[in-house]
Motif scaffolding. Structure first.
Motif, PDB file in Angstrom:
ATOM      1  N   THR A  37      43.516  41.442  47.914  1.00 26.24           N
ATOM      2  CA  THR A  37      43.158  43.004  47.706  1.00 26.24           C
ATOM      3  C   THR A  37      42.494  43.034  46.325  1.00 26.24           C
ATOM      4  O   THR A  37      41.466  43.629  46.107  1.00 26.24           O
ATOM      5  N   PHE A  38      43.178  42.617  45.249  1.00 24.52           N
ATOM      6  CA  PHE A  38      42.772  42.708  43.739  1.00 24.52           C
ATOM      7  C   PHE A  38      41.371  42.010  43.556  1.00 24.52           C
ATOM      8  O   PHE A  38      40.433  42.546  42.793  1.00 24.52           O
ATOM      9  N   ARG A  39      41.344  40.835  44.349  1.00 25.55           N
ATOM     10  CA  ARG A  39      39.834  40.265  44.262  1.00 25.55           C
ATOM     11  C   ARG A  39      38.963  40.811  44.733  1.00 25.55           C
ATOM     12  O   ARG A  39      37.729  40.867  43.999  1.00 25.55           O
ATOM     13  N   CYS A  40      38.885  41.532  45.960  1.00 31.71           N
ATOM     14  CA  CYS A  40      37.967  42.381  46.596  1.00 31.71           C
ATOM     15  C   CYS A  40      37.713  43.684  45.812  1.00 31.71           C
ATOM     16  O   CYS A  40      36.562  43.970  45.472  1.00 31.71           O
ATOM     17  N   LEU A  41      38.648  44.286  45.264  1.00 32.20           N
ATOM     18  CA  LEU A  41      38.360  45.529  44.389  1.00 32.20           C
ATOM     19  C   LEU A  41      37.754  45.216  42.989  1.00 32.20           C
ATOM     20  O   LEU A  41      37.130  46.016  42.773  1.00 32.20           O
ATOM     21  N   VAL A  75      34.923  39.331  54.655  1.00 33.09           N
ATOM     22  CA  VAL A  75      35.767  39.577  53.443  1.00 33.09           C
ATOM     23  C   VAL A  75      37.316  39.265  53.716  1.00 33.09           C
ATOM     24  O   VAL A  75      37.924  38.410  53.708  1.00 33.09           O
ATOM     25  N   ALA A  76      37.781  40.485  54.117  1.00 29.71           N
ATOM     26  CA  ALA A  76      39.326  40.724  54.462  1.00 29.71           C
ATOM     27  C   ALA A  76      39.982  39.667  55.407  1.00 29.71           C
ATOM     28  O   ALA A  76      40.783  38.984  55.219  1.00 29.71           O
ATOM     29  N   GLY A  77      39.290  39.769  56.445  1.00 31.14           N
ATOM     30  CA  GLY A  77      39.805  38.809  57.739  1.00 31.14           C
ATOM     31  C   GLY A  77      39.725  37.375  57.290  1.00 31.14           C
ATOM     32  O   GLY A  77      40.801  36.788  57.607  1.00 31.14           O
ATOM     33  N   GLY A 189      38.927  45.287  50.310  1.00 30.77           N
ATOM     34  CA  GLY A 189      40.021  45.363  49.511  1.00 30.77           C
ATOM     35  C   GLY A 189      40.729  46.846  49.903  1.00 30.77           C
ATOM     36  O   GLY A 189      42.159  46.779  49.771  1.00 30.77           O
ATOM     37  N   LEU A 190      40.132  47.852  50.300  1.00 33.20           N
ATOM     38  CA  LEU A 190      40.713  49.065  50.922  1.00 33.20           C
ATOM     39  C   LEU A 190      41.716  48.720  52.123  1.00 33.20           C
ATOM     40  O   LEU A 190      42.546  49.443  52.340  1.00 33.20           O
ATOM     41  N   MET A 191      41.048  47.894  53.002  1.00 31.95           N
ATOM     42  CA  MET A 191      41.624  47.637  54.137  1.00 31.95           C
ATOM     43  C   MET A 191      43.004  46.727  54.036  1.00 31.95           C
ATOM     44  O   MET A 191      44.020  47.107  54.677  1.00 31.95           O
ATOM     45  N   THR A 192      42.758  45.936  52.995  1.00 31.47           N
ATOM     46  CA  THR A 192      44.075  45.099  52.902  1.00 31.47           C
ATOM     47  C   THR A 192      45.274  45.726  51.855  1.00 31.47           C
ATOM     48  O   THR A 192      46.367  45.275  51.647  1.00 31.47           O
ATOM     49  N   MET A 193      44.594  46.718  51.220  1.00 29.50           N
ATOM     50  CA  MET A 193      45.681  47.373  50.145  1.00 29.50           C
ATOM     51  C   MET A 193      47.021  47.964  50.719  1.00 29.50           C
ATOM     52  O   MET A 193      48.145  47.550  50.345  1.00 29.50           O
ATOM     53  N   PHE A 197      52.575  47.005  50.540  1.00 30.83           N
ATOM     54  CA  PHE A 197      53.984  47.427  50.869  1.00 30.83           C
ATOM     55  C   PHE A 197      54.772  46.535  51.512  1.00 30.83           C
ATOM     56  O   PHE A 197      55.971  46.547  51.186  1.00 30.83           O
ATOM     57  N   ALA A 198      54.090  45.627  52.228  1.00 34.93           N
ATOM     58  CA  ALA A 198      55.045  44.628  52.974  1.00 34.93           C
ATOM     59  C   ALA A 198      55.073  43.268  52.019  1.00 34.93           C
ATOM     60  O   ALA A 198      56.156  42.470  52.475  1.00 34.93           O
ATOM     61  N   VAL A 199      54.133  43.009  51.495  1.00 37.77           N
ATOM     62  CA  VAL A 199      53.997  41.808  50.725  1.00 37.77           C
ATOM     63  C   VAL A 199      53.591  42.304  49.128  1.00 37.77           C
ATOM     64  O   VAL A 199      52.342  42.054  48.690  1.00 37.77           O
ATOM     65  N   PRO A 200      54.608  42.597  48.435  1.00 35.16           N
ATOM     66  CA  PRO A 200      54.248  43.046  46.886  1.00 35.16           C
ATOM     67  C   PRO A 200      53.972  41.766  46.025  1.00 35.16           C
ATOM     68  O   PRO A 200      54.339  40.738  46.489  1.00 35.16           O
ATOM     69  N   VAL A 201      53.628  42.237  45.132  1.00 34.63           N
ATOM     70  CA  VAL A 201      53.206  41.268  43.822  1.00 34.63           C
ATOM     71  C   VAL A 201      54.554  40.585  43.472  1.00 34.63           C
ATOM     72  O   VAL A 201      55.529  41.361  43.480  1.00 34.63           O
ATOM     73  N   PRO A 202      54.628  39.119  43.650  1.00 32.53           N
ATOM     74  CA  PRO A 202      55.952  38.673  43.199  1.00 32.53           C
ATOM     75  C   PRO A 202      56.558  38.723  42.087  1.00 32.53           C
ATOM     76  O   PRO A 202      57.697  38.715  41.594  1.00 32.53           O
ATOM     77  N   VAL A 203      55.589  38.435  41.018  1.00 37.22           N
ATOM     78  CA  VAL A 203      56.018  38.540  39.673  1.00 37.22           C
ATOM     79  C   VAL A 203      55.214  39.259  38.844  1.00 37.22           C
ATOM     80  O   VAL A 203      54.367  39.986  39.359  1.00 37.22           O
TER      81      VAL A 203
END
Length: 297
Positions: A37-41, A75-77, A189-193, A197-203
């Motif tokens: 997500t962040f890479r795309c944005l 990109v996303a897929g 990036g907007l599609m994967t954002m 909520f299901a897989v948040p940033v771990p650290v």
């Protein structure tokens, strides 16, 4: 193949091969969803900022859904499938499945009437795939439920990449590679954002982690995909996407030089086969012409 196209092809192979080292660090800090997500944005935003600074007039020229489809696939897929599947099956098996992208692309290009495969190009792609198998080998992993899911995710990633590249070649040929890259990455990036909520940033990322993210997003995504989509428009999707063979080769060599990984004799032979396959697919090996028969009258 023109010299500038060959130079762009080799630049993509080297940059994307090196990007594996940076990607590992970004995924560790931001998670596999956050990395995508962040890479795309970052990539899409960087191109927007550059366009504003250069006062570049962006001309998209087509309906937004074409960019959304490329963003969802190429990109996303592709990035989500590989990020999710690779930890489940290992990098070796994932590399073999990624090497199927040119094969999928060639089949799609034939079905859509975009390209006409010659015996030389088909032989080149098959040689390249054979070299990849010899290069990375098969992991000694049991066939478990997670292993099957991982393989399916990587295959879907490969299909997404092949589909998106051919779709761009068909529907976005008249659009500049700058515009295609910017719109596709922002859409991806907007599609994967929502998946965050299901897989948040771990650290909690540190300053160095953000630097790696900028390098990955700006240099190894924004710049390289502008070049990539330009090559798709000039030499075709199948030839361009064959760069995945060389990317795997570069990644293996970097692993041997920087990480101390051992390259076997079989892997060295596979490397030579990859170069031969790409040379055939790209038309770099001159074809012997049969002299015409002269008839005495």
């Amino acid at each position: 193949m023109k010299a500038k196209d060959l130079a762009a092809y080799l630049f993509l192979a080297f940059t994307w091969g090196v990007s594996f080292l940076v990607l590992v660090k970004v995924v560790h800090s931001f998670g596999w969803v956050g990395a995508v997500t962040f890479r795309c944005l970052v990539a899409g935003s960087a191109l927007g900022i550059i366009a504003a600074m250069l006062r570049k007039k962006l001309q998209f020229g087509v309906r937004w859904h074409h960019f959304a489809i490329v963003g969802a696939t190429t990109v996303a897929g592709q990035l989500i499938g590989l990020s999710f599947g690779t930890p489940l099956i290992g990098t070796a098996m994932a590399a073999i499945l990624v090497a199927s992208i040119p094969i999928f692309s060639m089949v799609m290009a034939q079905l859509w009437g975009l390209e006409r495969a010659t015996p030389r190009s088909m032989a080149g792609l098959l040689l390249g795939f054979t070299g990849i198998v010899m290069l990375v080998g098969f992991p000694s992993a049991p066939i478990t439920h997670s292993f099957i899911i991982g393989c399916a995710a990587c295959l879907l990633a490969s299909l997404s990449a092949a589909f998106g590249s051919n779709y761009a070649s068909l529907h976005l040929k008249g659009v500049g590679s700058f515009e295609v890259t910017m719109a596709s990455f922002l859409a991806g990036g907007l599609m994967t954002m929502p998946l965050l909520f299901a897989v948040p940033v771990p650290v909690r990322p540190q300053a160095l982690d953000y630097l790696f993210l900028l390098i990955l997003g700006c240099g190894m995504s924004a710049l390289t995909y502008v070049i990539y989509f330009r090559l798709v428009a000039t030499i075709g999707a199948t030839k361009t996407i064959s760069v995945e063979f060389v990317v795997t080769l570069v990644a293996m060599v970097i692993g041997a030089l920087l990480l101390g990984e051992h390259l076997s004799t079989l892997q060295l032979i596979g490397s030579v086969i990859i170069f031969c396959g790409c040379a055939l697919a790209l038309g770099l090996i001159p074809q012997r012409r049969t002299p015409a028969l002269e008839l005495d009258i």
